[in-house]
Design a protein around this motif. Sequence first.
Motif, PDB file in Angstrom:
ATOM      1  N   ALA A   1      34.611  82.473 -65.042  1.00 56.88           N
ATOM      2  CA  ALA A   1      34.188  82.687 -66.429  1.00 56.88           C
ATOM      3  C   ALA A   1      35.367  83.256 -67.201  1.00 56.88           C
ATOM      4  O   ALA A   1      36.315  83.782 -66.625  1.00 56.88           O
ATOM      5  N   GLY A   2      35.276  83.152 -68.508  1.00 56.48           N
ATOM      6  CA  GLY A   2      36.296  83.761 -69.350  1.00 56.48           C
ATOM      7  C   GLY A   2      37.560  82.943 -69.468  1.00 56.48           C
ATOM      8  O   GLY A   2      37.542  81.731 -69.275  1.00 56.48           O
TER       9      GLY A   2
ATOM     10  N   GLN B   1      35.291  88.583 -58.421  1.00 56.82           N
ATOM     11  CA  GLN B   1      33.830  88.616 -58.414  1.00 56.82           C
ATOM     12  C   GLN B   1      33.311  89.909 -57.813  1.00 56.82           C
ATOM     13  O   GLN B   1      32.307  90.453 -58.236  1.00 56.82           O
TER      14      GLN B   1
ATOM     15  N   ASP C   1      25.735  88.248 -63.214  1.00 60.94           N
ATOM     16  CA  ASP C   1      26.246  87.003 -63.774  1.00 60.94           C
ATOM     17  C   ASP C   1      27.655  87.229 -64.337  1.00 60.94           C
ATOM     18  O   ASP C   1      27.875  88.099 -65.176  1.00 60.94           O
TER      19      ASP C   1
ATOM     20  N   ASP D   1      29.426  85.638 -66.377  1.00 63.28           N
ATOM     21  CA  ASP D   1      29.575  85.445 -67.830  1.00 63.28           C
ATOM     22  C   ASP D   1      29.299  86.727 -68.597  1.00 63.28           C
ATOM     23  O   ASP D   1      29.941  87.008 -69.603  1.00 63.28           O
TER      24      ASP D   1
ATOM     25  N   ILE E   1      32.210  89.275 -69.189  1.00 59.91           N
ATOM     26  CA  ILE E   1      33.291  89.029 -70.150  1.00 59.91           C
ATOM     27  C   ILE E   1      33.100  89.929 -71.378  1.00 59.91           C
ATOM     28  O   ILE E   1      32.011  90.006 -71.944  1.00 59.91           O
TER      29      ILE E   1
END
Lengths: 397, 223
Positions: free
Chosen positions: A127-128, A147, A158, A160, A163
């Motif tokens: 993500a990000g 992670q 999560d 996401d 971020i």
Amino acid sequence: MFLQSLKMAMESIRANKMRSFLTMLGIIIGVFSLVVLVSMISGASGSITDQIQSIGSDSLTISIIDDKGEPLEYKDLEAMTGLDSVDKISPYVQTTAVIKSKRNSSNASIFGVNGDYAEISEQTLLAGRNIKRADYENSSLVAIVSQKVVHDVMQIQDADNAIGSEIRIAGQPFKVIGVLMDTDSDTSMMLGFGSYTAYIPYTTALKVGRNVSRTVTTFVVSASEGDLDQAEEDIGNLLLKRFDNDEQAFYIMNFKNVMSVMDEVSGTLSLIMGGVAGISLLVGGIGIMNIMLVSVTERTREIGIRKAIGATRKEILLQFLIEAMVISLFGCLIGIGLSWAALVIVTYFYKKITFTLVPGVVVLATVFSLMIGLIFGMYPANKAARKKPIDALRYDG
Amino acid sequence: MIIFRDVSRIYHIGDTTLRALDHANMHIREGEFVSIIGPSGSGKSTLMNIMGCLDLADEGEYFLDGQEIRKYSEDELARIRNRKIGFIFQNFNLIGRMDAWGNVELPLIYQRVPAAERKARVEDALQKVGLYDRRHHRPTELSGGQQQRVAIARAIAVKPSLFLADEPTGNLDSRTGEDIMKMFHELHEAGNTIVLITHDNGVAAQAERRINIRDGHVTEADW
């Protein structure tokens, strides 16, 4: 005649099941150890190779050991991208610091890199976004975290949602801009990936870190068109020129070389293990010879009968030789079957590495077993063939 | 058919020389049923070994079926035995691991008789001795008389020039022995040549002609 001899051999093996099995046991154990050992070494080294590849086998890591008072600076690195063989280049610094969120904290490895690093080391973002040039130039307090940091330190499920969150690294407030996909392998664990890690701009690392050298002592390079060897040579020449032709002043680690060394080591290991297993196969062969000699004596009368009703020497020889080879081959097949089962079981319980039969060693074991049957069957078979029919008929066994 | 001309077989045991067979002369015609009788140690076994091509004479000539059996190689002798001699031994000499069928089939395998013909011949031979129903029995599952009949079937299947029987009834009770002798008579009536080696007068008397052997001398060859 060959088929008939095969039939006779099978009959005689069936007639003495227990003994035949015990005779085979030597071959079974020999083949089993040969196939399993070589397959496991091959599986393990294959897995390590995969792991090395997964953390970027297409990159060089260059460490400056003695800068002769003229340390490399970032602009020197940028100059190196002018080399045809060099694609991307990133300075690299590692330190440890505490990562802290409102919920939890942990010691972590902090890497200072530039925006190209992710591509050089083939990292994947969950993500990000990546570190940008602006982050680098402004020494922004931004971080890409693993992670594990998201899950354990920030305690966010999560990626996401992580971020834009704030964390503290070495007491400084950082904004999380990206989350890395963990590479779940032993080697990356060993090298500090996949655990508590954060990537921050190199310039930021210089500011924040306590034990971080101000100058560039380590950097990673990816090569154009994957020609790592050319890049290694070009950078090597450049650094030699800079450091007064002192080869000891720097060290270039090429994962390709590491892998070829790995291959060599595992090859040698296979050879040694295979050799040891080969010796046990040889012992199995001696077992066959032993039993066949007993068998020939026991069956003296049978040999006499066969000769009386018309068997030639060659036919007797063939019968006993094939019997030895069939025992050997059967043992080999059972050994291969057991090896397969053992590898499946090991793979089942030790999920990280998939062990499979190496076809080469299976063929080798089969050929070797047949040879052993042939060689160690020859003497007893010949002894049988040479018996005189009158003497053999008179024999009371 | 079978001609022995001054055949001698000499054994050297230490310093002594033993003539197990001493200038033996003999003639057996095709289709004859001859018994060779002598006490143990008379040279019977030596005679049978030479006649059966299991051994070679040291002196003299032996003709089987018009062919002189000379200093052939072991394998050549095996081929001759394979095609021309049907052995019937005192102790049957069947291979214990194989059933009746397998034992009868064995010489035909060494003759490389094609499978289909082999099957027919084995079946025919087993039927002639009345053991077709027991073709899948192993020797240990058969009585002595039955085992000897399997051995006879093995000889029949070969279609040999000579049935060579060595004390075929020696290990059997008299009743079973008679059955076996009956079988030899049948074979003889079918036109086969039979040589029966024995020390039993009663058995020997059943043949058309008797040949005596004593101390290596063939003493009474009434032909």
